[in-house]
Design an enzyme around this catalytic site. Sequence first.
Site, mmCIF file in Angstrom:
data_model
loop_
_atom_site.group_PDB
_atom_site.id
_atom_site.type_symbol
_atom_site.label_atom_id
_atom_site.label_comp_id
_atom_site.label_asym_id
_atom_site.label_seq_id
_atom_site.Cartn_x
_atom_site.Cartn_y
_atom_site.Cartn_z
ATOM 1 C CG PHE A 8 -1.959 -0.963 1.329
ATOM 2 C CD1 PHE A 8 -3.201 -0.723 0.758
ATOM 3 C CD2 PHE A 8 -1.745 -2.175 1.988
ATOM 4 C CE1 PHE A 8 -4.216 -1.666 0.838
ATOM 5 C CE2 PHE A 8 -2.761 -3.117 2.073
ATOM 6 C CZ PHE A 8 -3.990 -2.868 1.496
ATOM 7 C CG ASP A 9 0.641 6.017 -1.320
ATOM 8 O OD1 ASP A 9 1.784 6.387 -1.026
ATOM 9 O OD2 ASP A 9 -0.351 6.769 -1.364
ATOM 10 C CG MET A 10 0.522 6.389 5.123
ATOM 11 S SD MET A 10 1.762 6.753 6.405
ATOM 12 C CE MET A 10 2.146 8.464 6.018
#
Length: 214
Positions: A8-10
């Site tokens: 995931f990106d944040m």
Amino acid sequence: MSIKAVIFDMDGTLVDSADIILGAFKHVLDSIGQPYDEAIVRTYIGRTLKDTYGSLSPEHDALDLINAHIAWQKENQHLLKQFAGVQELLTELKQRNIKLGLFTSTLRQRVERELNTLELIRYFDAIICGDDISKPKPDKQGVVRTAELLGVKLSETVLVGDAEHDILSGKNAGVTTIAITHGFGTKEALKKAGADYIVNNLKELFALIRKIGM
């Protein structure tokens, strides 16, 4: 495919950080008397602060601007929010033995502080931040390194992000990419970046991951 890991990106993907990110940029640009254009600033989300300030305000010392940016964010942690269903999604994936990684352009100090604040850090098996790599998004380096730490093949990995740079980093690494539209990127930009799939929220994301194959 058989999904063994999700990276995931944040910001804009798991964490609704629009107020704390855009607010910091507005504060810094206002402080140096430079006009703040949110539409322009949004196009830089996903890139490092060094690259962003170097482009937005090349006549100023990027380090000074970054320090002011970070200081403002530390003082405004109350602006942080999770997107609806984050913990439920991560819990479900963990229960299904999916390894979870986080790859973000954000500096580790802020990442760990905010993930702890939101009680999300415990879900991740590997975290790669902007200061852990030499080649930032859209380069593949961070995606590849995260997959290595997770101990999975790139062909078994899905990357989820909300910005064009996220999707491009996944495409460059050869992983399956899922764009989510509740963050910073527009649907048009995410399509242009070549996202394999596009969803609107985390509920749709979980349904898609199940459909692709767990």
